[in-house]
Design an enzyme around this catalytic site. Sequence first.
Site, PDB file in Angstrom:
ATOM      1  N   SER A 276      37.057  39.605  40.711  1.00 43.83           N
ATOM      2  CA  SER A 276      38.019  39.891  41.770  1.00 43.83           C
ATOM      3  C   SER A 276      39.394  39.464  41.297  1.00 43.83           C
ATOM      4  O   SER A 276      39.537  38.461  40.586  1.00 43.83           O
ATOM      5  CB  SER A 276      37.663  39.127  43.052  1.00 43.83           C
ATOM      6  OG  SER A 276      38.719  39.195  43.996  1.00 43.83           O
TER       7      SER A 276
ATOM      8  N   TYR B 105      35.352  31.621  46.897  1.00 45.90           N
ATOM      9  CA  TYR B 105      35.223  32.964  46.342  1.00 45.90           C
ATOM     10  C   TYR B 105      36.052  33.119  45.065  1.00 45.90           C
ATOM     11  O   TYR B 105      35.554  33.589  44.035  1.00 45.90           O
ATOM     12  CB  TYR B 105      35.663  33.989  47.394  1.00 45.90           C
ATOM     13  CG  TYR B 105      35.559  35.422  46.949  1.00 45.90           C
ATOM     14  CD1 TYR B 105      34.325  36.054  46.866  1.00 45.90           C
ATOM     15  CD2 TYR B 105      36.699  36.157  46.627  1.00 45.90           C
ATOM     16  CE1 TYR B 105      34.222  37.381  46.469  1.00 45.90           C
ATOM     17  CE2 TYR B 105      36.605  37.478  46.230  1.00 45.90           C
ATOM     18  CZ  TYR B 105      35.365  38.092  46.155  1.00 45.90           C
ATOM     19  OH  TYR B 105      35.274  39.399  45.755  1.00 45.90           O
TER      20      TYR B 105
END
Length: 252
Positions: free
Chosen positions: A141, A154
Site C-alpha cells: 500500500s 496497516y
Amino acid sequence: MAGLAKTALVTGAAAGIGAACARRLARDGARIGVLDLDAERCAATVGEITAAGGQAIALGADISDRTQVEAAIARLREAFGPVGVLVNNAAITGFTPFLEMTDAQWESVLKVNLTGTFIVTQVALPDMVAAGWGRIINIASSAAQTGAKHMAHYAASKGGMISLTRTLAVEFGPAGITANVIPPRFITGTIMSEQSFADQKQPMGREALAQSGPICREGRPDDIAGAVAWLASEDAGYVTGQVIGVNGGRYI
C-alpha cells in the site's frame, strides 16, 4: 503477455484487486488458485474464469493459519501442479488513533498482512526453487510510503511487506525467482476502500482523494492486475526487488 502456462496462487481473490489479478493471469494462460477466507466466497471469481475458458479452483484458508494454508496449497498442487506465480494480496485494515490502538488491534493486522504473507510465501516457494523459476508479487500500500493517519498498524504491516519482498529478491534471485511489490493508492470497488468510505473513516472524501494525485481519477482493480501480469511474465525476468508504484502519482 501471452502463454503463461504456470500455476498461479492469488490470495484475497474473491473480489477487488485479487479477483482482477486472478482473471488477468487466467486470461494470460495461467491456471489459478483463487484463495480467500472460505472457498464459497471464491465461486464468482472462479465462475468468471472458467466461463472465459480458463482454469481455476476455489480455495479457502485463513492465511495466518499455517495448517490451513498448507492444506489449500496441497489442493492447488493436486489440481494444477506446482506453484509458479504467487500474488500475496489478502489483507485487513482498520482506522484507530495511535494512542487508542490496542495490542490486539495491532497484532491482528500484522498477523494477517505480514505474517500471513510470510506463511503463504514460505509454503509455496519450494515449488519455485525446485523449478528454477518463480514470480512473487506482493500487494502492499502507498500508506507504507507516505504514512497514514489512524492506520499505524496497516501502514507498518505494508512497510514490512516491502522489506520482506526485497529480502526475498536478494535471497532467491540466484534460484531464478523474482520478487517485487506493488503499493497501490486508493482503488475503487474493493471491500476495504468501500467500507472505509461507508464508515466515514477516510480523512478525505472520495472525489477529493481522486483529485489529489497527478492522475486525477480513482484507481481500478484492473490497473493493478495489469502490473501484476507484467511482473509475472518473462518480459519482467530482469526485474526484482522493485517497488512498482501503481498509484496515479501519489508517491513520486
